[in-house]
Design an enzyme around this catalytic site. Structure first.
Site, short mmCIF file in Angstrom:
data_model
loop_
_atom_site.label_atom_id
_atom_site.label_comp_id
_atom_site.label_asym_id
_atom_site.label_seq_id
_atom_site.Cartn_x
_atom_site.Cartn_y
_atom_site.Cartn_z
N GLY A 53 0.64 -38.74 -47.31
CA GLY A 53 1.31 -39.34 -46.18
C GLY A 53 1.84 -40.73 -46.52
O GLY A 53 1.28 -41.42 -47.37
N SER A 54 2.93 -41.13 -45.86
CA SER A 54 3.42 -42.51 -46.00
C SER A 54 2.52 -43.45 -45.20
O SER A 54 1.64 -43.01 -44.47
CB SER A 54 4.86 -42.60 -45.51
OG SER A 54 5.72 -41.91 -46.39
N GLY A 55 2.75 -44.75 -45.37
CA GLY A 55 1.95 -45.74 -44.67
C GLY A 55 0.88 -46.36 -45.54
O GLY A 55 0.15 -47.25 -45.11
N HIS A 56 0.80 -45.89 -46.81
CA HIS A 56 -0.17 -46.43 -47.77
C HIS A 56 0.51 -47.19 -48.90
O HIS A 56 -0.08 -47.42 -49.95
CB HIS A 56 -1.00 -45.29 -48.38
CG HIS A 56 -1.64 -44.40 -47.38
ND1 HIS A 56 -2.54 -44.86 -46.46
CD2 HIS A 56 -1.51 -43.07 -47.14
CE1 HIS A 56 -2.95 -43.85 -45.70
NE2 HIS A 56 -2.33 -42.75 -46.09
N LYS A 104 -5.34 -36.55 -53.15
CA LYS A 104 -6.40 -37.18 -52.35
C LYS A 104 -7.01 -36.11 -51.44
O LYS A 104 -6.30 -35.27 -50.89
CB LYS A 104 -5.83 -38.32 -51.50
CG LYS A 104 -5.16 -39.42 -52.32
CD LYS A 104 -4.96 -40.71 -51.56
CE LYS A 104 -4.07 -40.63 -50.34
NZ LYS A 104 -2.69 -40.16 -50.62
N ASP A 109 -3.24 -32.19 -47.45
CA ASP A 109 -2.76 -32.43 -48.81
C ASP A 109 -3.28 -31.36 -49.76
O ASP A 109 -2.55 -30.85 -50.62
CB ASP A 109 -3.22 -33.81 -49.32
CG ASP A 109 -2.64 -34.96 -48.52
OD1 ASP A 109 -2.88 -35.01 -47.30
OD2 ASP A 109 -1.96 -35.81 -49.10
N HIS A 218 -6.63 -44.07 -42.88
CA HIS A 218 -5.79 -43.79 -41.72
C HIS A 218 -6.45 -44.32 -40.47
O HIS A 218 -6.09 -43.94 -39.36
CB HIS A 218 -5.58 -42.28 -41.56
CG HIS A 218 -5.19 -41.59 -42.80
ND1 HIS A 218 -6.12 -41.10 -43.69
CD2 HIS A 218 -3.98 -41.31 -43.32
CE1 HIS A 218 -5.48 -40.54 -44.72
NE2 HIS A 218 -4.20 -40.66 -44.52
#
Lengths: 330, 330
Positions: A53-56, A104, A109, A218
Site C-alpha cells: 500500500g502507499s502511504g509508507h 510484507k 499483499d 497503518h
C-alpha cells in the site's frame, strides 16, 4: 487533517507523476502503477520486486535503483497492489535468472503476490518469495495473520539487493532474505494517529496525553494505549520488547525510523536512548540509519528495528546503493 | 503538542548526543554545541562554517562532511547560536586558507556571526561571510531586517562546499556563494503551525481550513492567511511569487522541501504541480531534491526554492558529497 493534495482520489497517481519528474533514472508507469529502473532488467541478474500500500513512502518506490530493488508496485493508500501490477513488474525485471518478491506480511499483499507468482510461473519466470514479519508487538493483527512486516523490509531490500547485484542466484537470495528477517525485530510507537486521504477522521484515536505502544504502520492497535512517556522510556520499551523476543548481542544494524510527522531532532534524541538501551544489554550499534524510511502518512511516532549483524550482512549493507531515498558509495 | 523528548530543556543537547552515536564520521562537542568533521581541518582548504537555531534539522549539522560544511553550530530551538560557538567552530576548521561563514539573514545570527568573525580576525583567521536572504514572501519580518534566509542556504552550502573541496580561494568562494543567493528565491506555505519544545501552545494559529502563504521557517507570518488550497494551487502560488521577483528561465535547481510534518507522498504530489508551473513559464527542472531538508519542527507545509543554474553551479551541485543528510557520488 489538512493535506497537500488535489483530489484525494488522485493522490497516488499524482505522486507517481511527481516521482517521474524528479527521478529520470526511474521508469514510472503511472497508469499501471509500476516503478522500475529506467535502465531496464539486468541480463543474468535476479530481479527484485516489492510493493504494498502507499502511504509508507519512501518505501517501496524510493528504494528502486542500483543495489536495491528493480521494481516497486504501489497500491492505493494502505491497500495492497493488485496481482496484475506485480505480474507486470515481475515481467519487466526478469533478466533470465528469476525474480524475488519481497512481501510484507499483510493478508492482501501475501495473497496477491502469491497469485502474481503463479501467473509469472505459468509464463516461465521463476519466482521466489521472502515474507517479512518482524514486528514483535502483536500476533494476528488487523489485516495480518501472524506478525506484521515493517522495518525489516528495508534491511531485506538493501542487503538482498546488494547480493543480487554481485550475481547471487535466486535460491541463495531467498535464503539470505529469510536470514535477515530471522535476525531482525521491530517495535513501533505512535504519538498521534494518521488520516488517509479522503477520510474525514483519523484511523484511530489517542488522547492528548496518550501514546500507542506497538502500533502498526497503518495505525493498527498495538499492545496497549499508555500515558505518554519520555523518549528515554520509549527507547527502553522498544528495545526491551525486541530483546525479550530475540536476545541482543554483538553488533546491530539499527533503524531509528520516523513515522512521518516526527521532527528529525526528536529522532536523534531517541537515538541517544536506543544506544543506551542497546549497550545496557551488552550489544552495540554497528550501523545505523536515522530518518523517515517506513512511514504512516503524517503519524507522529517512531519505530526501532534491530538486526543482529553477520559479517556478510554488514558487508552487503555497506555496498553501494543508488536510489531516491538511500544513496551511498560510488 | 506531543513530542518524543525527555526534558524539553535538554532537547538540543540530547539530539547532539544522538548525532554523535549515529555518525562517527562527525566530531560532536556536545557541551559547546559545535559539530565538525572527525577528520579535522583540511590543510590549505577554506573551512566552511554555518549555524543557526535548532529545529530546522537536518540543517545545518546534517550537512557537515566532505563536499559541504566543515562545521555547524546549532543554537537552542529557533534561537541564534552564540559568538563563542561560532569562534570555536571557526578555529577548529581553519586549515590556513581562511574560513567562510554562511549566515541566514536573521538579526541575531547576523550580529553573532559578525562578532565571531571579528574575534577570529583578531586571532589572525581571515573570515568572509555570505548572507542568505532568498525568501521572497516578505521584507522586514519577525527577527529579520530585509528578507529571510531559507532554502538557498542548502544550495550555498552544497555548491560552495564543492568548490572549497577543489581548492578555490576564500574570495572566490564568497563571490560564488553570493551568486547562488542572487540566483535563488524561495516561498513557503504552512498548513499547520509548530510548537517549540517546552511551550504549551503553537507559535501561531491557523483555522482548520486555513493556510499561511509565505510563512517563515520559524512560523513567522507570511503574506496572508488564506483558505486552504490544493497542491496544484500551492505550487502555482509558490512558483508565481518567485517568478514575479526573479523571472524564471532555462534550467533550474529545485528544492521541494517539507517543513517536517508533511508526508513524502504529498511532497511528490507538489512536485507534479511545481513541474507544471515552472514549465508553464518556459523554464525546466534541471536538478531537483525532494524531502525534509530545511524544516520547522513538526510544521505541515512546504517550501519551494528555485535557483537559475549556470553550468558551473550545476557541476558543483553534482560533485560528490558525503554528509548525514545529503550523500552522492564516490
Amino acid at each position: 487533517m489538512k493535506k497537500l493534495l488535489n483530489d484525494p482520489a488522485d493522490a497516488v497517481t499524482e505522486a507517481l507523476r511527481g516521482l517521474a519528474a524528479a527521478h529520470p533514472e526511474l521508469s514510472v508507469d503511472v497508469d499501471a502503477k509500476v516503478v522500475t529502473r529506467a535502465s531496464g532488467p539486468t541480463r543474468g541478474k535476479v530481479g527484485l520486486v516489492s510493493g504494498g500500500g502507499s502511504g509508507h513512502e519512501p518505501l517501496h518506490a524510493g528504494f528502486v535503483g542500483h543495489g536495491m530493488l528493480d521494481a516497486a508496485c504501489p497500491g492505493e493508500v494502505f491497500t495492497s497492489p493488485v496481482p496484475d501490477q506485480m505480474l507486470q513488474a515481475t515481467r519487466a525485471v526478469d533478466g533470465g535468472a528469476g525474480v524475488l518478491h519481497v512481501v510484507k506480511n499483510y493478508t492482501g499483499d501475501v495473497l496477491n503476490f502469491q497469485m502474481a507468482a503463479e501467473m509469472a510461473d505459468d509464463e516461465g519466470v521463476q519466482v521466489e518469495t521472502v515474507l517479512v514479519d518482524d514486528d514483535v508487538a502483536v500476533v494476528d493483527s488487523t489485516w495480518t495473520a501472524g506478525r506484521r512486516g515493517t522495518g525489516a523490509t528495508l534491511f531485506v531490500e538493501k542487503v538482498v539487493g546488494a547480493a543480487a547485484e554481485r550475481g547471487d542466484a535466486l535460491g541463495d537470495l531467498a535464503a539470505l532474505g529469510r536470514e535477515v528477517v530471522e535476525r531482525t525485530r521491530s517495535f513501533g510507537v505512535a504519538l498521534t494517529p494518521c488520516t488517509t486521504p479522503g477520510s474525514s477522521k483519523p484511523g484511530f484515536e489517542l488522547g492528548e496525553d496518550q501514546m500507542e505502544l506497538g502500533v502498526g504502520i497503518h495505525g493498527e492497535p498495538g499492545r496497549s494505549t499508555a500515558p505518554l512517556a519520555t523518549a528515554r522510556e520509549i527507547a527502553e520499551a522498544s528495545v526491551a520488547a525486541i530483546h525479550d523476543d530475540m536476545p541482543l548481542e554483538g553488533e546491530l544494524l539499527v533503524l531509528v525510523n520516523g513515522m512521518g510527522g516526527t521532527p528529525l531532532m526528536e529522532l536523534y534524541v531517541l537515538v541517544d536512548g536506543v544506544r543506551a538501551a542497546v549497550e545496557g544489554r551488552g550489544a552495540r550499534i554497528g550501523r545505523i540509519l536515522v530518518g523517515d524510511f517506513v512511514t504512516s502518512l503524517e503519524m507522529a511516532g517512531s519505530m526501532v528495528s534491530l538486526c543482529r549483524l553477520t559479517p556478510q550482512i554488514a558487508e552487503l549493507w555497506d555496498a553501494p546503493v543508488q536510489t531516491p531515498a538511500l544513496r551511498w558509495g560510488r
